[in-house]
Design a protein around this motif. Structure first.
Motif, short mmCIF file in Angstrom:
data_model
loop_
_atom_site.label_atom_id
_atom_site.label_comp_id
_atom_site.label_asym_id
_atom_site.label_seq_id
_atom_site.Cartn_x
_atom_site.Cartn_y
_atom_site.Cartn_z
N GLU A 109 -0.84 31.27 21.15
CA GLU A 109 0.47 31.73 20.68
C GLU A 109 1.45 31.60 21.83
O GLU A 109 1.06 31.70 23.00
CB GLU A 109 0.40 33.19 20.22
N TYR A 110 2.70 31.37 21.50
CA TYR A 110 3.74 31.22 22.51
C TYR A 110 4.93 32.09 22.10
O TYR A 110 5.19 32.26 20.91
CB TYR A 110 4.17 29.75 22.61
N PRO A 111 5.67 32.65 23.08
CA PRO A 111 6.84 33.44 22.71
C PRO A 111 7.81 32.68 21.81
O PRO A 111 8.34 33.23 20.86
CB PRO A 111 7.47 33.76 24.08
N ALA A 112 8.02 31.39 22.13
CA ALA A 112 8.94 30.58 21.33
C ALA A 112 8.35 29.20 21.10
O ALA A 112 7.76 28.60 22.00
CB ALA A 112 10.29 30.45 22.04
N VAL A 113 8.51 28.70 19.88
CA VAL A 113 7.98 27.39 19.49
C VAL A 113 9.10 26.56 18.87
O VAL A 113 9.88 27.07 18.07
CB VAL A 113 6.81 27.56 18.49
N VAL A 114 9.17 25.28 19.26
CA VAL A 114 10.12 24.34 18.68
C VAL A 114 9.32 23.21 18.05
O VAL A 114 8.45 22.61 18.70
CB VAL A 114 11.09 23.79 19.74
N VAL A 115 9.60 22.91 16.77
CA VAL A 115 8.82 21.92 16.03
C VAL A 115 9.76 20.81 15.52
O VAL A 115 10.58 21.05 14.64
CB VAL A 115 8.10 22.55 14.82
N PRO A 116 9.66 19.60 16.10
CA PRO A 116 10.43 18.47 15.53
C PRO A 116 9.69 17.91 14.32
O PRO A 116 8.46 17.78 14.33
CB PRO A 116 10.45 17.45 16.68
N LEU A 117 10.44 17.57 13.27
CA LEU A 117 9.81 17.13 12.03
C LEU A 117 10.65 16.02 11.41
O LEU A 117 11.84 16.22 11.11
CB LEU A 117 9.72 18.32 11.06
N ALA A 118 10.06 14.85 11.24
CA ALA A 118 10.80 13.73 10.66
C ALA A 118 9.87 12.91 9.78
O ALA A 118 8.65 12.99 9.88
CB ALA A 118 11.39 12.84 11.77
N THR A 119 10.46 12.10 8.91
CA THR A 119 9.65 11.31 7.98
C THR A 119 8.81 10.28 8.71
O THR A 119 7.82 9.79 8.16
CB THR A 119 10.55 10.60 6.95
#
Length: 726
Positions: A661-671
């Protein structure tokens, strides 16, 4: 064809996979440095190269000399020798020591090291030990160069040369020429395709039995990397035929030969075994067959064995627990506690906010009240630390619980020396692969109760097998599903969004600009624009608005490794943004800088660091050629030749984030992630964020992931063994 000769001033670019390099060379008679491109086995600043090739013009980089062959000429000038020695070529000599050596011996410095190494002791700071170390390193370098030149001439990258030499030493060339397929079996990081290329260049026949057997073992290892414990025989032969392009009868003979040599196992499968369809025979690598067979046997034995005698029944203990706990258990949690008191093997599964950790605390309280012994574990260091803090009881990684000792032969806790425990609780059990489960069960005493806690809707284990899923599907053990999201958790948009995704629905996409949230969706379509937003979020927006450290607290999770939005590309952008240093160590096509965030990418039992462990680079020693990484509060040293075990970790794949687990997560999502857009992957990514999750990307990609709930089945017969059908 023209010939030029000059001294290498710097290496602008080098690809360890194919040896392709761009170097700057100082050529007498030419004012500017000459840009030379070509494939080089090893190239070191300071050395002199004699190059054959042709001049060309690159529309972006201008005039270049394209080298087709080259030879190394020993540098003749004092400055060239100083640069040559100080480049990291010889372990024990850095830039400062190189200057001392050339100041003392001048243009004869290399001759002294080669033929009179004892004279190095004339230099301040070099004693007998260091002089001998430099002599050995110089000898090794000469032999490594022979191996690398041999490999380069057979189309193999220079990066493999160091690895091969480290494994075989002076026997390297002999083994390469006599039995190149041994590389695929014995040298870490060198697969069948590389070994096969060497063998072909050395004249090994395409239908050689040695090649067929090596190809079969390679395909089975590749299947294990994809999570399979075995392959149906027909599927194995089909894949081998496509890979090797040799007749089926040659492969059939190779399969039987490997089976006779006890390197693989052939097992007949009943028609009703759905896990291995379409074939009556499953093919295993021997180690995986043993692990699966023994894990099933031990789990069934544990279930059947008696348990401790208790003066209070489960009902009485639950009444006591109700008085002692500062919170009230939900009905399903009470059911799980009762199962942990009445049963021997219990599985508890549920999503975020359903009270899995609260349940663990309740079970521990009862067992402590009874004066019983408890072991608490999780697959990774981060998960164990989090579990210890949440459960208020010491927790270890499974490897440390089982007292893994690399030097003395593996796990010290096993059947002859089991864990001293009446209760063994393992959190994040969805991460446990079959091999680790086998070793764990060897160490659980028959009298103990085993409780596996995890989220079966997450991605399966990185290693082969689907242990938690198969145990549940066997329908032979106590399974409690926690499905009530508690009131406090319902206030979290992360928790609510995760459960919506698990149900096949869109997460909460509407952002409120007037107040802080813990889940955001930022709509962007263009991949390059998504990259820019991800970098700005990590470097500027999240630290400024939420106070998180951009390196330690913020983690980017990418669905894939490659591509514009893959972890590799994102790491380069994030490294430049978050750790912009001029000096970098280039190895294996990757750049390592002081204070970089890095991840261990394979198990290293000698160093006690495991696949997925993360740390920060605390020191880079160019003289001793070591990189020191701080991992969970301890320093771990890596030789330069071992840096293929590390990868930059500003961005990592979702698979690598399992159990953390991380305090903050950024998830890039593209086709463009289409092949990896799956519901359980998105669900796993969202549930990795503890305080903040930001998804950046296209609503279309989000929809594809949510609708795609098909998970690829893994070939394993664990469920059949647990149900007695095998």
């Amino acid at each position: 064809m023209e010939r030029i000769q000059g001294q290498v001033e710097r290496v602008t670019y080098s690809n360890s996979e194919n040896g392709y390099s761009v170097i700057k060379v100082k050529v007498p008679g030419r004012g500017d440095l000459v840009s030379v491109v070509g494939n080089f086995a090893v190239v070191t600043p300071g050395e002199v190269l004699r190059l054959d090739g042709a001049w060309g013009f690159h529309k972006r980089f201008g005039e270049q000399f394209k080298a087709v062959r080259y030879e190394t000429v020993t540098p003749a000038t004092v400055e060239g020798i100083r640069k040559y020695l100080g480049s990291g070529l010889v372990k024990g000599i850095g830039p400062k020591m190189a200057r001392r050596i050339t100041d003392r011996f001048g243009p004869r410095a290399l001759d002294v090291i080669d033929s009179q190494p004892d004279r190095l002791r004339e230099i301040e700071g070099i004693g007998p030990f260091r002089a001998e170390r430099i002599r050995r390193a110089w000898e090794d370098q000469k032999e490594i160069r022979e191996v690398m030149i041999f490999l380069r001439s057979h189309g193999v990258s220079a990066a493999f040369g160091v690895r091969i030499f480290k494994h075989y030493g002076k026997e390297s060339l002999k083994i390469l020429q006599e039995s190149p397929y041994r590389l695929a079996m014995e040298v870490s990081g060198i697969g069948f395709l590389t070994a096969d290329g060497i063998a072909a260049n050395l004249g090994f026949e395409k239908e050689s039995p040695l090649r067929a057997e090596a190809g079969i073992v390679y395909v089975l290892h590749q299947a294990a990397r994809d999570g399979h414990l075995c392959l149906p025989r027909e599927k194995l032969l089909q894949q081998c035929s496509e890979l090797l392009e040799i007749p089926g009868e040659v492969l059939e003979r190779a399969v039987l030969s490997l089976h006779r040599d006890r390197r693989i196992v052939l097992e007949s499968v009943p028609a009703e075994a759905a896990s291995v369809p379409g074939d009556s025979t499953a093919v295993y690598l021997r180690g995986y067959h043993l692990a699966e067979q023994e894990a099933a046997r031990r789990l069934l034995h544990l279930r059947a064995h008696g348990r401790f005698q208790c003066s209070m029944d489960a009902g009485g203990l639950l009444e006591w627990l109700g008085r002692e706990l500062p919170f009230t258990l939900a009905p399903r949690q009470e059911e799980a506690v009762r199962a942990a008191l009445d049963g021997k093997v219990v599985v508890v599964t549920g999503g975020p906010g359903t009270g899995k950790t609260t349940l663990i605390r309740a079970v521990l309280a009862v067992y402590k009240h009874l004066g019983l012994r408890i072991c608490l574990a999780a697959p990774t260091g981060r998960a164990a630390k989090r579990l210890s803090e949440a459960a208020r009881h010491p927790a270890k990684t499974v490897h440390r619980l089982l007292e893994f000792q690399p030097g003395s032969g593996g796990f010290q806790r096993q059947e002859e020396r089991p864990l001293n425990a009446d209760l063994v609780v393992v959190d994040e059990a969805s991460m446990i692969d079959m091999v680790l489960m086998h070793h764990l069960l060897k160490a659980v005493p028959p009298r103990a109760t085993l409780v596996l806690v995890g989220d079966v809707d997450q991605l399966p284990s990185v290693g082969p097998g689907s242990v938690l899923k198969d145990v549940i599907a066997s329908d032979g053990f106590s399974v409690v599903v926690l499905d009530e999201v508690f009131r406090q958790a319902k206030r979290s948009r992360i928790v609510v969004s995760a459960h919506l995704v698990r149900q096949g629905k869109f997460p909460l996409l509407r952002n409120d600009p007037d107040r802080l949230q813990d889940f955001y969706f930022i709509e962007k379509e263009d991949p390059e624009e998504i990259v820019d937003v991800v970098v700005k979020l990590c470097r500027d927006r999240i630290p400024a608005r939420f106070g998180f450290d951009p390196v330690d607290d913020v983690q980017v999770l990418a669905p894939m490794q490659r591509g514009v939005l893959g972890a590799r590309r994102l790491n380069k952008n994030l490294q430049e943004a978050l750790n912009p240093q001029a000096e970098a160590l280039e190895r294996g096509g990757q750049s390592f800088r002081l204070y970089d965030k890095v991840m261990q990418v394979r198990n290293n039992y000698d160093k006690e660091v495991f696949n997925g462990d993360m740390g920060r680079i605390s020191r880079i020693d160019m003289e001793d050629q070591d990189v020191w990484v701080s991992v969970d509060g301890r320093l771990v040293a890596y030789d330069f030749s071992e840096l293929d075990e590390l990868a930059p970790a500003y961005a990592i794949s979702v698979h690598k984030a399992q159990g953390s687990e991380y305090p903050a997560v950024v998830v890039p999502l593209a086709t463009q992630h289409y092949i990896m857009l799956q519901r359980n992957l998105l669900y796993t990514a969202i549930t990795r964020g503890r305080k903040l999750v930001v998804v950046v990307g296209s609503p279309k990609a989000l929809g594809i992931a949510i609708r795609n709930d098909k998970t690829r089945e893994r070939f394993t017969l664990f469920r059949e063994r647990l149900t007695g059908r095998l």
